[in-house]
Design an enzyme around this catalytic site. Structure first.
Site, short mmCIF file in Angstrom:
data_model
loop_
_atom_site.label_atom_id
_atom_site.label_comp_id
_atom_site.label_asym_id
_atom_site.label_seq_id
_atom_site.Cartn_x
_atom_site.Cartn_y
_atom_site.Cartn_z
N ARG A 104 -5.78 -3.30 8.37
CA ARG A 104 -5.54 -2.05 9.10
C ARG A 104 -4.35 -1.31 8.50
O ARG A 104 -3.43 -1.92 8.00
CB ARG A 104 -5.18 -2.31 10.56
N ARG A 111 -5.63 -10.65 -4.17
CA ARG A 111 -6.86 -9.89 -3.91
C ARG A 111 -7.34 -9.21 -5.19
O ARG A 111 -6.53 -8.69 -5.96
CB ARG A 111 -6.61 -8.82 -2.85
N ARG A 144 -9.26 6.57 -3.28
CA ARG A 144 -8.94 5.47 -2.37
C ARG A 144 -8.79 6.01 -0.95
O ARG A 144 -8.50 7.20 -0.75
CB ARG A 144 -7.67 4.76 -2.81
N HIS A 182 0.84 -1.20 0.00
CA HIS A 182 0.00 0.00 0.00
C HIS A 182 0.87 1.24 0.00
O HIS A 182 1.84 1.32 0.75
CB HIS A 182 -0.93 -0.02 1.21
N GLU A 186 -16.07 -4.04 3.79
CA GLU A 186 -15.39 -2.78 4.08
C GLU A 186 -16.25 -1.54 3.95
O GLU A 186 -15.74 -0.43 3.90
CB GLU A 186 -14.12 -2.65 3.23
N ASP A 237 -11.70 1.77 4.62
CA ASP A 237 -12.82 2.10 3.75
C ASP A 237 -14.11 2.29 4.54
O ASP A 237 -14.94 3.13 4.20
CB ASP A 237 -12.99 1.03 2.67
P1 PGA Z 1 -7.38 -0.57 0.19
O1 PGA Z 1 -6.71 -0.26 1.59
O2 PGA Z 1 -7.75 0.72 -0.43
O3 PGA Z 1 -6.30 -1.29 -0.52
O4 PGA Z 1 -8.52 -1.46 0.50
C1 PGA Z 1 -7.02 0.87 2.23
C2 PGA Z 1 -6.06 1.14 3.37
O5 PGA Z 1 -5.23 0.32 3.71
O6 PGA Z 1 -6.18 2.23 3.91
#
Ligand code: PGA
Length: 909
Positions: A603, A402, A738, A139, A525, A565
């Site tokens: 998280r 995923r 996002r 991420h 989510e 999310d």
């Molecule tokens: P995602 O993760 O957008 O990949 O679902 C969000 C995050 O970790 O804040």
């Protein structure tokens, strides 16, 4: 621990020492003028924090306004580097200053359990089934370049030698930092991300996980006076890097297959590199002590099977059987790597068919040594290598895959009903019937040529085929979990089940059941999907098709919970409670259906992405939901701060394992779980807060423009910190953004709105009700979940700086609604701060966490200055007044300040 009782003098001395060295380097590199300028800004910023006065504030602003672009960059660089150095120093001292460190250790917990009379066989049994899995993701939340991190870890090592002894080294590394470009100019590729994750796995986790297991064994032995049998290895590591394609078109099927190959090769190579040291160490000669017959026979076999071994052994004495065997191990590892690259079946050329075969060779050596009074020799490096092989096999981490449900849906539609039209639009019951029919009754048909399918279907299916191929050929455990992001309902799960069957990951067996190589993991989510999760799972548990899959997986089900999310969707309070409530309901339901449930917590670093201390977070889960298993993501800046060194990693992994054991066996708040009335109160808080939050973020027409004007979101989207784009779709809607950039932007302007907005009004309203204050205080005292929610809010509020926020608000001055909206945000913030303090019963924030409070106070003047510099740059950029600097240079400087603020807050978003 109270403020007066923490002794952080060693930490402070080290911060002063590195600060002074940085000053020296700035003088050497840039000269006196820049050094004095940096000092001037620093002094004004420190004074502003000590005694906030309007003239002081203005002096700093005036000074910054007059600076040339180059000077702004120099000051930003100085403060960013200082904050990085502070991070290194604080991480070194974190284990000692962590308020939970002592009680959270495995030794302390096992002692408590033994004192409490928990029987040793119960503890041993629980431990053998315990799983605490950390999953690294790519991420995009690490704003610091990897090269910079490498320098910082050398700084760490130099500090370890003592600030004085390591002074020359420190000066060298700080000079290198000064001369290094801090921001990225190129986006990392997905393969670059895989390699980086592998580097962390190899240099940190490979060492840290066996050490935690060793601590566990020792702690058990000293608490119970007996060996831990069977040996427990509860800590696991997984990865999403190269497997998570949700919203990242750069992660292709090829990337996933390459990631799997690299994982295997890196692991084999790491074992191979350990062998020469063992050859040096294990010199016993047959002329001095005998070796076992089985070892002798196995070396004979090796010589027959491995032509290249004979040549290799020419330089070795023939009576040194251990060295001969170890050479054979090295040759087999080399052959294993060759087989992987040649896409052959493992073992075909003489490589190891699997990790068990390598373990067996090492055990052979071990048995022979121990059988001939060589236990001391077996206990050293050999033991370490055996432990590694037992913990990791031929992969340092297993990879999850995923994908977003909409992509599965598109693929299923194109594969299953190219003529009838898409599944979309059918009532969910009909979708379910159709998908179950496909799964249970359609004959096994070969897949149509992938070229005949549309893009989405082709990519989804090629990925699943890659996974199947890799698992069948190389390692059945290489991938275990297929995660579906944004799962709405059970049809999303059945779609993937049907696709998995079509590619052969799930197969009908001859006895009428199914064989399945993978777990299908829904990720809930959104607040609404969390609320409906129990119903969705009920349909699945009742579904004959899904029950067959569950049986094939030993009735184990993993459910992933999305923290960020859900918070982006409904605000912090509503998300926390939706997650808490869903977990309880899902855990009870699974127990009713005889399903072993494991929660996977998605998280991130900041509170609004589920961040906060892990130990506390796990203990705050409803007690019945942990049951010996937990899986959670660790990402970006969290990976570097928690797992930057083996020492730090051992500390965090130990805390994690101990929290899971504690939550399973000795929950501290057992008997003090939430009362029904507290659940009701929390429900009200969540609902009010959600309405307030959505009222602003999604329903206020002027909000989106305010967000784009008063935060550096455009610049964040342009940051090249990950291979994934910042948006799922184009446009400016908050929905398509996002969660990471959303939080990132609010962190940068210091309002941190995404972490608290809505909570203030909800608390304030309840505090005004008769008995409201009493009830909230009782909840805070007696309900660990609520306490964690509120304490995390305290952390967030302590980092908010509304004055800086207001200055960012000025950037939106021309928007018609800006003034009113900004006032609304300010009022809500005041309400939140006041209410939280009333609930906690204290006069200032973080009264109970002096180390954290001091850390924030130490950083604030530097972060403030970086914010002021960023603001000035944004002002110039937006008014078109770049003053001779190119737009590119301007963006580069803004990005430098973004990375600096992120380093200071220790969170991107
Ligand atoms: P995602 O993760 O957008 O990949 O679902 C969000 C995050 O970790 O804040």
């Amino acid at each position: 621990m109270t403020a007066s009782r923490i002794d952080d003098s060693a930490l402070r001395a080290e911060v002063r020492a590195v600060g002074a060295l940085l000053g020296r380097v700035i003088r050497e590199q840039e000269g006196e003028r820049i050094y004095q300028l940096v000092e001037r800004v620093r002094t004004l910023a420190v004074a502003r924090r000590r005694r906030p006065t309007a003239p002081g504030e203005r002096t700093l602003q005036r000074l910054i306004r007059r600076l040339e672009q180059e000077d702004i960059e120099a000051v930003a660089r100085a403060f960013t580097l200082f904050l990085h150095l502070v991070n290194v120093v604080e991480s070194r001292h974190a284990p000692q200053l962590d308020p939970g460190a002592g009680s959270g250790s495995l030794a302390a917990l096992l002692r408590r359990l033994s004192r409490r009379g928990t029987p040793s066989d119960l503890v041993a049994r629980t431990l053998s089934d315990l799983r605490a899995t950390v999953v690294l993701t790519a991420h995009p939340t690490e704003a610091t370049r990897w090269s910079v991190h490498k320098i910082l870890s050398r700084v760490d090592r130099a500090l370890e030698a003592g600030a004085r002894a390591g002074e020359a080294e420190l000066l060298r590394e700080i000079t290198a930092l000064w001369q290094t470009q801090l921001q990225r100019e190129r986006r990392p590729t997905p393969i670059g991300e895989v390699q980086h994750a592998l580097h962390t796995l190899e240099t940190v986790f490979q060492d840290a996980i066996p050490r935690v297991h060793e601590r566990l064994a020792k702690a058990f032995e000293s608490a119970y006076g007996a060996r831990l049998e069977p040996p427990a290895r509860p800590v696991r590591v997984g990865s999403w890097v190269g497997g998570d394609r949700d919203g990242n078109p750069n992660v292709t099927a090829w990337v996933t297959s390459e990631a799997l190959r690299l994982h295997r090769q890196t692991t084999l190579a790491a074992y191979w590199r350990a062998i020469p040291t063992l050859i040096d160490l294990l010199t016993p000669s047959e002329k001095r002590v005998p070796v076992s017959e089985e070892l002798r026979a196995s070396v004979e076999r090796d010589l027959e099977e491995l032509p290249r071994l004979r040549e290799r052994l020419e330089g070795y004495e023939s009576h040194e059987l251990y060295r001969r065997k170890l050479n054979a191990v090295a040759v087999r590892l080399e052959l294993s790597m060759e087989e992987t690259d040649a896409a052959e079946l493992p073992g075909l050329r003489g490589g190891y068919p699997d990790a068990g075969a390598l373990a067996a060779d090492l055990e052979l050596i071990d048995r022979s040594l121990r059988g001939e009074r060589g236990a001391r020799l077996a206990d050293g490096m050999l033991q370490t290598l055996r432990e590694r092989v037992a913990s990791f096999g031929f992969r340092l981490a297993s990879l999850d895959v995923r994908e977003h449900q909409a992509r599965h849906r598109a693929a299923a539609a194109s594969l299953l009903c190219p003529v009838e039209g898409p599944l979309e639009g059918l009532p969910v019951e009909e979708q379910q019937r159709f998908l179950e029919h496909c799964f249970l009754h359609e004959p096994d048909e070969p897949l149509p040529p992938l070229d005949s399918l549309d893009d989405a279907a082709r990519e989804v299916l090629s990925t699943l085929l890659t996974v199947r191929e890799s698992m069948a050929r190389l390692d059945p455990g290489a991938v275990r979990d297929l995660v579906i992001s944004d799962t709405h309902d059970h049809a999303n799960v059945l779609e993937l089940l049907v696709l998995a069957r079509r590619v052969g990951l799930v197969r009908r067996s001859s006895d009428g059941g199914v064989e399945s190589a993978v777990n299908i993991v829904p990720l809930f989510e959104k607040v609404d999907s969390l609320a409906a999760a129990e119903t969705s799972m009920e349909r699945l548990y009742e579904s004959p098709a899904y029950r067959a899959q569950l049986r094939a997986r030993g009735m184990r089900q993993q459910i992933m919970l999305g923290y960020s999310d859900s918070a982006k969707d409904g605000g912090y309070f509503a998300a926390c409670f939706a997650l808490q409530r869903a977990q309880r309901a899902l855990a009870d339901q699974a127990a009713r259906h005889g399903v072993h449930l494991e929660f996977f917590h998605g998280r991130g670093g900041t509170i609004s992405r589920g961040g906060g201390p892990t130990h506390r977070a796990i203990l705050a889960q409803p007690p019945e939901t942990v049951r010996g298993r937990i899986k959670l993501t660790e990402q970006g800046e969290v990976i570097t701060s928690k797992y930057g060194t083996s020492e730090a990693a051992v500390h965090h992994l130990e805390q994690l394992a101990s929290a899971v054991l504690e939550a399973t066996l000795a929950h501290p708040m057992q008997g003090r779980t939430a009362r029904v009335s507290w659940m009701g109160a929390m429900d009200t808080l969540a609902e009010r807060s959600r309405a307030r939050y959505r009222g602003l973020v999604y329903e206020e027409p002027g909000f989106v423009d305010l967000f784009y004007a008063a935060t550096p979101i455009e610049e964040i989207a342009g940051l090249r910190i990950g291979s994934r784009p910042a948006k799922r779709r184009g446009g400016r809607r908050i929905e398509s953004l996002r969660a990471i950039p959303w939080n990132f932007a609010w962190n940068q302007n210091r309002v941190l709105l995404s972490s608290w907005y809505g909570a203030g009004a909800a608390l304030q309203e309840m505090l005004a009700e008769p008995d409201g204050e009493q009830r909230l205080r009782a909840m805070y005292r007696g309900w660990l979940f609520f306490r964690t929610v509120i304490d995390n809010l305290q952390q967030v509020l302590a980092k908010v700086d509304m004055e800086v926020g207001a200055a960012y608000g000025e950037l939106a001055r021309d928007l018609p609604d800006a003034v009113a909206l900004l006032q609304r945000i300010r009022d809500e913030h005041t309400a939140c701060r006041r209410s939280v303090l009333r609930v906690v019963g204290s006069k200032r924030l973080l009264e109970g966490e002096p180390a954290l409070r001091r850390s924030i106070e130490r950083r604030n003047p530097y972060i403030d200055s970086l914010s002021q510099l960023q603001l000035e740059l944004l002002r110039r950029k937006r008014s078109g007044g770049v003053r001779g600097a190119t737009l590119e240079a301007m963006d580069g400087a803004i990005q430098l300040t973004i990375a600096g603020v992120a380093a200071g807050l220790r969170n991107t978003g």
